[in-house]
Design a protein around this motif. Structure first.
Motif, mmCIF file in Angstrom:
data_model
loop_
_atom_site.group_PDB
_atom_site.id
_atom_site.type_symbol
_atom_site.label_atom_id
_atom_site.label_comp_id
_atom_site.label_asym_id
_atom_site.label_seq_id
_atom_site.Cartn_x
_atom_site.Cartn_y
_atom_site.Cartn_z
ATOM 1 N N LEU A 1 71.410 95.902 134.699
ATOM 2 C CA LEU A 1 70.350 96.307 135.611
ATOM 3 C C LEU A 1 69.057 95.835 134.971
ATOM 4 O O LEU A 1 68.684 96.287 133.901
ATOM 5 N N LYS A 2 68.381 94.887 135.616
ATOM 6 C CA LYS A 2 67.242 94.228 135.000
ATOM 7 C C LYS A 2 65.914 94.827 135.396
ATOM 8 O O LYS A 2 65.067 95.058 134.568
ATOM 9 N N LYS A 3 65.732 95.031 136.667
ATOM 10 C CA LYS A 3 64.392 95.400 137.121
ATOM 11 C C LYS A 3 64.478 96.337 138.322
ATOM 12 O O LYS A 3 65.290 96.136 139.209
ATOM 13 N N VAL A 4 63.612 97.325 138.331
ATOM 14 C CA VAL A 4 63.469 98.212 139.484
ATOM 15 C C VAL A 4 62.025 98.103 139.933
ATOM 16 O O VAL A 4 61.107 98.291 139.141
ATOM 17 N N THR A 5 61.822 97.755 141.205
ATOM 18 C CA THR A 5 60.485 97.658 141.776
ATOM 19 C C THR A 5 60.371 98.711 142.871
ATOM 20 O O THR A 5 61.256 98.813 143.719
ATOM 21 N N TYR A 6 59.306 99.469 142.836
ATOM 22 C CA TYR A 6 59.099 100.539 143.811
ATOM 23 C C TYR A 6 58.116 100.093 144.877
ATOM 24 O O TYR A 6 57.108 99.471 144.578
ATOM 25 N N HIS A 7 58.424 100.418 146.144
ATOM 26 C CA HIS A 7 57.558 100.137 147.278
ATOM 27 C C HIS A 7 57.424 101.425 148.079
ATOM 28 O O HIS A 7 58.206 102.357 147.899
ATOM 29 N N LEU A 8 56.480 101.451 149.003
ATOM 30 C CA LEU A 8 56.355 102.626 149.876
ATOM 31 C C LEU A 8 57.621 102.817 150.704
ATOM 32 O O LEU A 8 58.016 103.931 151.006
ATOM 33 N N ILE B 1 66.255 96.683 143.312
ATOM 34 C CA ILE B 1 66.878 96.649 141.988
ATOM 35 C C ILE B 1 67.489 95.268 141.809
ATOM 36 O O ILE B 1 68.229 94.797 142.671
ATOM 37 N N VAL B 2 67.168 94.620 140.703
ATOM 38 C CA VAL B 2 67.760 93.325 140.369
ATOM 39 C C VAL B 2 68.841 93.569 139.326
ATOM 40 O O VAL B 2 68.589 94.181 138.285
ATOM 41 N N ILE B 3 70.046 93.098 139.629
ATOM 42 C CA ILE B 3 71.200 93.272 138.752
ATOM 43 C C ILE B 3 71.824 91.904 138.518
ATOM 44 O O ILE B 3 72.004 91.138 139.465
ATOM 45 N N TYR B 4 72.145 91.613 137.266
ATOM 46 C CA TYR B 4 72.765 90.341 136.905
ATOM 47 C C TYR B 4 74.180 90.561 136.408
ATOM 48 O O TYR B 4 74.444 91.516 135.689
ATOM 49 N N PHE B 5 75.047 89.625 136.743
ATOM 50 C CA PHE B 5 76.379 89.514 136.138
ATOM 51 C C PHE B 5 76.496 88.088 135.632
ATOM 52 O O PHE B 5 75.982 87.163 136.255
ATOM 53 N N GLY B 6 77.154 87.917 134.507
ATOM 54 C CA GLY B 6 77.355 86.583 133.968
ATOM 55 C C GLY B 6 76.323 86.158 132.945
ATOM 56 O O GLY B 6 76.473 85.122 132.312
ATOM 57 N N GLY C 1 54.884 88.416 120.858
ATOM 58 C CA GLY C 1 54.262 89.303 121.836
ATOM 59 C C GLY C 1 55.291 89.852 122.801
ATOM 60 O O GLY C 1 56.460 90.018 122.470
ATOM 61 N N ARG C 2 54.848 90.102 123.998
ATOM 62 C CA ARG C 2 55.734 90.637 125.034
ATOM 63 C C ARG C 2 56.675 89.540 125.504
ATOM 64 O O ARG C 2 56.245 88.465 125.895
ATOM 65 N N ARG C 3 57.968 89.805 125.436
ATOM 66 C CA ARG C 3 58.996 88.855 125.868
ATOM 67 C C ARG C 3 59.905 89.558 126.878
ATOM 68 O O ARG C 3 60.128 90.747 126.787
ATOM 69 N N GLU C 4 60.411 88.758 127.800
ATOM 70 C CA GLU C 4 61.277 89.324 128.818
ATOM 71 C C GLU C 4 62.402 88.351 129.129
ATOM 72 O O GLU C 4 62.173 87.164 129.333
#
Length: 175
Positions: free
Chosen positions: A32-39, A44-49, A108-111
């Motif tokens: 589970l990589k990223k969760v972005t909230y909207h109104l 949710i971005v999920i990766y396999f592999g 620094g900040r890495r992602e």
């Protein structure tokens, strides 16, 4: 509008749901990589592999998608301002070549990130999905068809694609 004390119920409910989703993904070797909230909801971005590949990543992704849909369907959202919100999901699954790298400053900040047409196609499938529907690309369908019940849908036009794209709905496991 939330009444006093209801905010904590909402945060607790969604934190529990995201924890269950993360556990379902990790149990199948995904990330589970990223969760972005909207109104209007969350993405949710999920990766396999990546970063670890398995020969059956499409099957693992399909299993995770079905588990996530069950988690979402089983949530009893807390009442907020005397309103019982409806919780649903839209899921898209695609596979293909991607640019995978850790991006950022050395000290620094890495992602860790996955970029490319496959990521965009997956997002567009998710946007096309109806409430609680899981849409998969033809490549995913070919990999999971022996294990899952899928319905062939009419090809759709997707942004960035020159011709309509075949899509399938993942319904359930054949087990």
């Amino acid at each position: 509008r939330a009444l006093p004390g209801e905010e904590l119920k909402v945060v607790t409910s969604f934190s529990r749901a995201f924890g269950q989703i993360n556990a379902a993904v990790e149990a199948r070797g995904g990330m589970l990589k990223k969760v972005t909230y909207h109104l209007s909801g969350s993405d949710i971005v999920i990766y396999f592999g990546v970063p670890t590949a398995h020969t059956n990543d499409p099957v693992r992704a399909a299993q995770a998608a079905l588990a996530i849909r069950k988690i979402i369907l089983d949530i009893k959202a807390p009442t907020v301002g005397n309103i019982q919100p409806e919780i649903s999901c839209q899921i898209g699954i695609a596979s293909g070549p991607c640019f995978v790298a850790e991006i950022g400053e050395l000290r620094g900040r890495r992602e860790f990130n996955v970029l490319g047409d496959t990521v965009n196609t997956t997002a567009r499938l998710m946007d096309r999905a109806a409430k609680n529907q899981i849409l998969v690309s033809a490549r995913i369908y070919e990999a999971i068809a022996p294990y899952f019940e899928c319905l062939e849908l009419e090809p759709v036009s997707l942004k960035g694609k020159s011709a309509p794209v075949p899509i399938f709905e993942l319904v359930k496991s054949k087990e």
